[in-house]
Motif scaffolding. Structure first.
Motif, PDB file in Angstrom:
ATOM      1  N   MET A 128       0.861  -1.174   0.000  1.00 13.11           N
ATOM      2  CA  MET A 128       0.000   0.000   0.000  1.00 13.11           C
ATOM      3  C   MET A 128       0.901   1.228   0.000  1.00 13.11           C
ATOM      4  SD  MET A 128      -3.245  -0.919   0.445  1.00 13.11           S
ATOM      5  CE  MET A 128      -3.951  -2.555   0.642  1.00 13.11           C
ATOM      6  N   TRP A 129       0.386   2.318  -0.459  1.00 11.56           N
ATOM      7  CA  TRP A 129       1.068   3.581  -0.253  1.00 11.56           C
ATOM      8  C   TRP A 129       0.041   4.609   0.171  1.00 11.56           C
ATOM      9  CZ3 TRP A 129      -0.348   7.731  -3.309  1.00 11.56           C
ATOM     10  CH2 TRP A 129      -0.969   7.434  -4.532  1.00 11.56           C
ATOM     11  N   GLY A 130       0.530   5.635   0.814  1.00  8.55           N
ATOM     12  CA  GLY A 130      -0.396   6.646   1.298  1.00  8.55           C
ATOM     13  C   GLY A 130       0.341   7.904   1.649  1.00  8.55           C
ATOM     14  N   THR A 131      -0.365   8.770   2.329  1.00  5.39           N
ATOM     15  CA  THR A 131       0.217  10.044   2.699  1.00  5.39           C
ATOM     16  C   THR A 131       0.063  10.223   4.207  1.00  5.39           C
ATOM     17  OG1 THR A 131      -1.909  11.024   2.139  1.00  5.39           O
ATOM     18  CG2 THR A 131      -0.169  11.192   0.498  1.00  5.39           C
ATOM     19  N   THR A 132       0.817  11.166   4.749  1.00  3.81           N
ATOM     20  CA  THR A 132       0.648  11.516   6.151  1.00  3.81           C
ATOM     21  C   THR A 132       0.043  12.906   6.176  1.00  3.81           C
ATOM     22  OG1 THR A 132       2.618  10.241   6.637  1.00  3.81           O
ATOM     23  CG2 THR A 132       1.834  11.703   8.359  1.00  3.81           C
ATOM     24  N   GLY A 133      -1.126  13.021   6.764  1.00  3.78           N
ATOM     25  CA  GLY A 133      -1.817  14.304   6.707  1.00  3.78           C
ATOM     26  C   GLY A 133      -2.690  14.527   7.929  1.00  3.78           C
ATOM     27  N   ILE A 134      -3.737  15.324   7.724  1.00  2.00           N
ATOM     28  CA  ILE A 134      -4.520  15.796   8.865  1.00  2.00           C
ATOM     29  C   ILE A 134      -5.948  15.261   8.802  1.00  2.00           C
ATOM     30  CG2 ILE A 134      -5.318  17.835  10.109  1.00  2.00           C
ATOM     31  CD1 ILE A 134      -3.066  19.381   8.613  1.00  2.00           C
ATOM     32  N   GLY A 135      -6.339  14.594   9.878  1.00  2.00           N
ATOM     33  CA  GLY A 135      -7.728  14.163  10.005  1.00  2.00           C
ATOM     34  C   GLY A 135      -8.427  15.053  11.021  1.00  2.00           C
ATOM     35  N   VAL A 233      -8.552  16.408  16.281  1.00  2.00           N
ATOM     36  CA  VAL A 233      -7.566  16.502  15.214  1.00  2.00           C
ATOM     37  C   VAL A 233      -6.518  15.416  15.404  1.00  2.00           C
ATOM     38  CG1 VAL A 233      -5.753  17.917  14.146  1.00  2.00           C
ATOM     39  CG2 VAL A 233      -7.847  19.011  14.946  1.00  2.00           C
ATOM     40  N   ALA A 234      -6.098  14.783  14.297  1.00  2.00           N
ATOM     41  CA  ALA A 234      -4.981  13.851  14.365  1.00  2.00           C
ATOM     42  C   ALA A 234      -4.091  14.070  13.161  1.00  2.00           C
ATOM     43  CB  ALA A 234      -5.482  12.415  14.405  1.00  2.00           C
ATOM     44  N   PHE A 235      -2.768  14.150  13.419  1.00  2.00           N
ATOM     45  CA  PHE A 235      -1.804  14.203  12.325  1.00  2.00           C
ATOM     46  C   PHE A 235      -1.292  12.782  12.164  1.00  2.00           C
ATOM     47  CE2 PHE A 235       2.568  14.690  10.723  1.00  2.00           C
ATOM     48  CZ  PHE A 235       2.274  15.308   9.528  1.00  2.00           C
ATOM     49  N   ALA A 236      -1.722  12.101  11.097  1.00  2.00           N
ATOM     50  CA  ALA A 236      -1.453  10.668  11.028  1.00  2.00           C
ATOM     51  C   ALA A 236      -1.558  10.149   9.603  1.00  2.00           C
ATOM     52  CB  ALA A 236      -2.413   9.927  11.941  1.00  2.00           C
ATOM     53  N   TRP A 237      -1.573   8.824   9.480  1.00  2.00           N
ATOM     54  CA  TRP A 237      -1.570   8.178   8.174  1.00  2.00           C
ATOM     55  C   TRP A 237      -2.955   8.202   7.536  1.00  2.00           C
ATOM     56  CZ3 TRP A 237       1.260   4.621  11.781  1.00  2.00           C
ATOM     57  CH2 TRP A 237       2.635   4.903  11.773  1.00  2.00           C
ATOM     58  N   SER A 238      -2.961   8.459   6.216  1.00  3.40           N
ATOM     59  CA  SER A 238      -4.213   8.664   5.490  1.00  3.40           C
ATOM     60  C   SER A 238      -5.233   7.550   5.713  1.00  3.40           C
ATOM     61  CB  SER A 238      -3.916   8.818   3.998  1.00  3.40           C
ATOM     62  OG  SER A 238      -3.081   7.769   3.541  1.00  3.40           O
ATOM     63  N   ALA A 266       2.986  16.879   1.491  1.00  7.18           N
ATOM     64  CA  ALA A 266       2.879  15.836   2.509  1.00  7.18           C
ATOM     65  C   ALA A 266       3.801  14.692   2.153  1.00  7.18           C
ATOM     66  CB  ALA A 266       1.442  15.343   2.607  1.00  7.18           C
ATOM     67  N   LEU A 267       4.076  13.904   3.164  1.00  8.59           N
ATOM     68  CA  LEU A 267       4.941  12.753   2.951  1.00  8.59           C
ATOM     69  C   LEU A 267       4.185  11.662   2.207  1.00  8.59           C
ATOM     70  CD1 LEU A 267       7.480  11.042   3.582  1.00  8.59           C
ATOM     71  CD2 LEU A 267       6.398  10.422   5.721  1.00  8.59           C
ATOM     72  N   MET A 268       4.814  11.138   1.152  1.00 10.61           N
ATOM     73  CA  MET A 268       4.265   9.976   0.468  1.00 10.61           C
ATOM     74  C   MET A 268       5.116   8.794   0.887  1.00 10.61           C
ATOM     75  SD  MET A 268       4.085   9.373  -3.617  1.00 10.61           S
ATOM     76  CE  MET A 268       3.027   8.149  -4.370  1.00 10.61           C
ATOM     77  N   TRP A 269       4.458   7.782   1.433  1.00  9.60           N
ATOM     78  CA  TRP A 269       5.224   6.636   1.932  1.00  9.60           C
ATOM     79  C   TRP A 269       4.717   5.353   1.293  1.00  9.60           C
ATOM     80  CZ3 TRP A 269       1.512   3.669   3.715  1.00  9.60           C
ATOM     81  CH2 TRP A 269       0.398   4.282   4.299  1.00  9.60           C
ATOM     82  N   PHE A 270       5.554   4.318   1.360  1.00 11.69           N
ATOM     83  CA  PHE A 270       5.241   3.053   0.701  1.00 11.69           C
ATOM     84  C   PHE A 270       5.478   1.911   1.674  1.00 11.69           C
ATOM     85  CE2 PHE A 270       7.162   6.181  -2.014  1.00 11.69           C
ATOM     86  CZ  PHE A 270       6.256   6.307  -3.052  1.00 11.69           C
ATOM     87  N   ASP A 271       4.484   1.085   1.870  1.00  4.43           N
ATOM     88  CA  ASP A 271       4.696  -0.118   2.672  1.00  4.43           C
ATOM     89  C   ASP A 271       4.958  -1.274   1.719  1.00  4.43           C
ATOM     90  OD1 ASP A 271       4.496   1.132   5.063  1.00  4.43           O
ATOM     91  OD2 ASP A 271       2.370   0.698   5.358  1.00  4.43           O
ATOM     92  N   GLN A 272       6.082  -1.919   1.919  1.00 10.30           N
ATOM     93  CA  GLN A 272       6.572  -2.898   0.962  1.00 10.30           C
ATOM     94  C   GLN A 272       6.526  -4.319   1.524  1.00 10.30           C
ATOM     95  OE1 GLN A 272       6.566  -0.529  -1.609  1.00 10.30           O
ATOM     96  NE2 GLN A 272       8.258  -1.782  -2.377  1.00 10.30           N
TER      97      GLN A 272
END
Lengths: 363, 297
Positions: A128-135, A233-238, A266-272
Motif C-alpha cells: 500500500m502507499w499513502g500520505t501523512t496528513g490531517i484528520g 484533530v490527528a496528524f497521522a496516516w491517510s 505531505a509525505l508519500m510513503w510506501f509499505d513494501q
C-alpha cells in the motif's frame, strides 16, 4: 516463543497420526488493521497453506526483530525508508519473479518512486502507499476555530494560536519523529528531507511551542479516539484516518471525520512486502505475494483499508469511494507536491530521535 | 565429595549461571561494542573459527565509550532519577494501602482468611496487560471514574488523569499491591497476639503497642514487600507507556528508544547495565539487613 510452540504442536501431531500430512504454514507479520481477513481465508482455501498472522504498529519493532535475526516470519511489511536500510543490513532475500507471474500488474509510476529505496525493485513489491496528513472532526474544529478553519493546511497543527484553541477538544500526533519532524520542516519552508542537523533543529521550536496542547503522541490510538469524538484533530496516516471516518459513520454518533493532504505538501510513503533472508518457508511466501498481487485481491485489500496500492490492474476493481477519493488517489497536481524521504545516517538518526525526546519530555 | 552432595550444591549455581551470569555477560559484551548496520546490529561478533588472533582483535575492539556517552547527555541520569522517584513514591503508596489490608486479613477470623487471600490473588488470573488497559477505560476523560464524579456532582470538568504521572502511580500501586500484601500478611499472621495483650496489661496504649510491638515484628515483611515493589517498578515500561504521558520519561522508555528508535543496541545495553548496578544497591542493603536479622535471632 509462538513459533517454537507451534513446532511442538506439530511434533505432537506427527507422533499421534503419521497418516495426516503436515499442513504447510506461512508466517505473516503485517501492520495492525491492515488487511481484510476474508482475503486470508481465501488464500488458505485456495492454497491449503495455513497463515499465522501477527501484527505490529511501528517500523521500529519490526526492524529490531529483523536485525536480531531468525524472526520466523516469511512475510514482513516494512515502510520503504526502513526497507532500504534493512536491505543493506542483509535482512531480505531477493524475490524470485518467475514465481510471481502477477507482478505484471505492478504500477510503473509507483515502482519508479520506490526504486531509490529498493534499487532495481529486487527485494520488495508495493503493498500500500499513502500520505501523512490531517484528520479532523469537522464540526468540532469549526466550533472551536470558526467556519474558515484551515483544515487543509499545516497551519492548523503547527500554528500555536490554532493549537491553543484545539487543545480543548484534543489533538494527537503520530509518535514517529521521521514523520512529524519533516512535516514541521515543510511548514517553515525548509527541505523536509534535509540531513543537515542545523536545519532539522529548526523543527524544535515549532514542535516545542505546540507540544503543551498535544494530548498524546501515539501511532494507533487515534483511530478510535477520533471516531468516538475523544479528540478532534490527528496528524497521522491517510488510510487510518479514513478508517476512523468509516467507523464514525458506522457508529452513527454524529461525528464527521475528514482527511486532507496539507497544501504545503505531505509525505508519500510506501509499505513494501518483502521476504526475510532466513524465512522458513520462502516457497509459501512467494505464493502469498503472488496471491496479493492478483488484481482482484489487491483491490479487495484497498477497498477494505482505504489505502492506495501500487497495482495498476487492480484499479478497475476498486470501489468508487476509493479510486474516486482524491485523499486516497490524489490528482496529478497534489501527487507532484508530495515528498518522499530517504534514510538518515545513524548519527543524524540519533540526533532526530534525541530532538524528538526533547520535544516530548522537555529533557 | 560424593555425586549427590555435588548435585545438591551445584544445582542452584547452575541456574544462577545459566539464567543470570551468561545473559549478563552477553549484555555487558554488547554494551562494549559499536553499532553496525548488520544482523546482529553491532560489531565485533565473537568468532571462534578465526583462532587466537581473531579472539585478540575481538577483545581489542571493545571499549567503554558507550558509558562515557551516557554521561554526556542529561537525558539518562534524569530518566534514572525520574524512575527512582516514581518507584520510591509508588512503593510508599503501596505500603500505605497494603498494610491495613494485610493487617485486616491477619486479624480476620481464621475461617475467613483463605477466602480473603483468594480475593487478593484472584485478579492475577487475568492478564496483566488487560488489567492495565482497563485502567485506560477507567481513567480516560470520558471514562468510568470521570463520568461517575461528574454524575454525583463533585466535579464539573473531567479530571485529567490519563497520560499523567498520577495514572502511572495508580497503575503501579494497583499492579504491585499483592506483592506488598502477601509478605506483610505472612509476617503478621505468625505474630503471637498475647504479646499485644501483655503490652496492654503493662499499661501500653493500643497505638503504643502497635508502634512498639506490631510494626517491628512486621518489619522484615515490610522490607521484603518494598523490595518486591521497588525493584520491578524502577524498570517498568508497560505501565508508563500505556498510562503515562509523553513527558513521563522513565528509564524503561529510554531503553526502548535506544533499542527500537536509535537501533543502538550497545548504548541500550549500557543503559541496562547501569540500571542493574543501581538496582544492586537496594538488594545488597536488603541482604545485609536480613543477615543482621538472622544474627539477632
Amino acid at each position: 516463543m509462538k513459533y517454537s510452540g507451534k513446532g511442538f504442536a506439530s511434533l505432537a501431531l506427527v507422533a499421534l497420526s503419521s497418516t495426516t500430512a503436515l499442513a504447510e504454514e506461512v508466517h505473516v507479520y503485517n501492520w495492525s488493521d491492515y488487511i481484510d481477513t476474508a482475503l486470508l481465508e481465501k488464500f488458505e482455501k485456495e492454497t491449503g497453506i495455513d497463515i499465522i498472522y501477527d501484527v505490529f504498529d511501528s517500523n521500529e519493532v519490526l526492524e529490531t526483530k529483523l536485525l536480531a535475526g531468525k524472526t520466523g516470519y516469511d512475510i514482513v511489511v516494512p515502510t520503504a525508508d526502513f526497507l532500504s536500510r534493512q536491505i543493506i543490513a542483509g535482512a531480505f532475500q531477493p524475490l524470485d519473479f518467475s514465481k510471481l507471474p502477477n507482478s505484471k500488474n505492478l504500477w510503473d509510476v509507483v515502482q519508479a518512486r520506490i526504486e531509490p529505496y529498493d534499487p532495481g525493485n529486487k527485494y520488495s513489491i508495493n503493498y500500500m502507499w499513502g500520505t501523512t496528513g490531517i484528520g479532523v472532526n469537522v464540526n468540532k474544529v469549526k466550533e472551536v476555530l470558526g467556519e474558515d478553519a484551515p483544515i487543509d493546511s499545516l497551519d492548523l497543527i503547527f500554528n500555536k494560536k490554532n493549537m491553543e484553541k484545539l487543545a480543548q477538544c484534543g489533538v494527537m500526533f503520530l509518535d514517529a519523529p521521521t514523520e512529524v519532524i519533516p512535516a514541521a520542516l515543510a511548514y517553515i519552508g525548509e527541505d523536509p528531507d534535509s540531513k543537515d542537523t542545523k536545519v532539522i533543529a529548526k523543527a524544535e521550536k515549532i514542535l516545542s511551542d505546540i507540544k503543551p496542547y498535544v494530548s498524546k503522541f501515539h501511532s494507533s490510538e487515534y483511530i478510535n479516539s477520533l471516531a468516538n469524538g475523544e479528540i478532534c484533530v490527528a496528524f497521522a496516516w491517510s488510510g487510518d484516518l479514513l478508517q476512523a471516518r468509516d467507523r464514525a459513520d458506522e457508529a452513527d454518533n454524529g461525528v464527521e471525520i475528514a482527511y486532507n493532504i496539507p497544501k504545503e505538501g505531505a509525505l508519500m510513503w510506501f509499505d513494501q512486502i518483502a521476504i526475510p533472508a532466513d524465512a522458513p518457508n520462502s516457497e509459501a511466501a512467494h505464493k502469498f505475494i503472488n496471491f496479493i498481487l492478483d488484481a482482484e485481491n489487491m483491490a479487495a485489500a484497498s477497498n477494505y483499508v482505504y489505502y492506495a496500492n501500487g497495482n495498476l490492474a487492480s484499479q478497475e476493481y476498486l470501489e468508487e469511494d476509493v479510486i474516486g477519493d482524491p485523499a486516497i488517489y490524489p490528482d496529478k497536481a497534489t501527487l507532484d507536491n508530495l515528498y518522499t524521504l530517504t534514510t538518515y545516517q545513524p548519527k543524524v538518526q540519533r540526533f532526530v530521535n534525541r530532538l524528538w525526546t526533547k520535544i516530548k519530555s522537555g529533557i | 565429595m560424593n555425586i549427590r552432595r555435588f548435585t545438591l550444591i551445584f544445582t542452584p549455581y547452575f541456574w544462577l549461571i545459566a539464567l543470570f551470569l551468561i545473559p549478563f555477560i552477553i549484555v555487558f559484551k554488547i554494551s562494549l561494542s559499536d553499532p553496525a548496520l548488520a544482523i546482529p546490529p553491532y560489531t565485533p561478533n565473537f568468532d571462534l573459527s578465526g583462532g587466537w588472533s581473531a579472539i585478540g582483535t575481538f577483545f581489542s575492539q571493545l571499549d567503554f565509550e558507550n558509558y562515557e556517552f551516557l554521561l554526556t547527555d542529561d537525558l539518562y541520569w534524569k530518566s534514572y532519577l525520574t524512575s527512582i522517584k516514581i518507584a520510591f513514591f509508588s512503593t510508599v503508596f503501596t505500603l500505605i494501602v497494603a498494610f491495613p489490608i494485610a493487617y485486616g486479613i491477619a486479624k480476620a477470623p481464621l475461617h475467613l482468611r483463605p477466602m480473603l487471600m483468594m480475593l487478593i490473588i484472584l485478579p492475577f488470573w487475568t492478564s496483566f496487560l488487560i488489567r492495565v488497559y482497563s485502567w485506560i477505560g477507567i481513567l480516560a476523560n470520558e471514562g468510568i471514574l470521570n463520568n461517575f464524579l461528574l454524575w454525583i456532582g463533585i466535579i464539573d470538568q473531567p479530571l485529567r488523569l490519563i497520560n499523567t504521572n498520577i495514572a502511572v502511580y495508580i497503575g503501579i500501586v494497583y499492579t504491585y499491591l499483592p506483592f506488598m500484601i502477601l509478605p506483610i500478611y505472612a509476617n503478621l499472621e505468625k505474630m503471637d497476639s498475647s504479646l499485644i495483650e501483655a503490652a496492654e496489661d503493662l499499661g501500653c496504649s493500643r497505638i503504643g503497642a502497635f508502634w512498639s510491638i506490631t510494626l517491628p515484628m512486621a518489619k522484615s515483611g515490610i522490607v521484603a514487600g518494598c523490595m518486591l515493589v521497588f525493584i520491578p517498578a524502577i524498570g517498568e515500561f508497560v505501565i508508563p507507556s500505556l498510562l503515562g504521558g509523553s513527558s513521563t520519561n522513565m528509564i524503561g522508555k529510554v531503553l526502548w528508544g535506544e533499542f527500537f528508535s536509535n537501533r543502538d543496541w550497545p548504548v541500550a545495553s549500557s543503559v541496562a547495565v547501569v540500571l542493574l548496578a543501581i538496582l544492586m544497591i537496594p538488594i545488597i542493603l536488603f541482604q545485609r539487613h536480613q543477615q543482621k536479622e538472622n544474627m539477632n535471632e
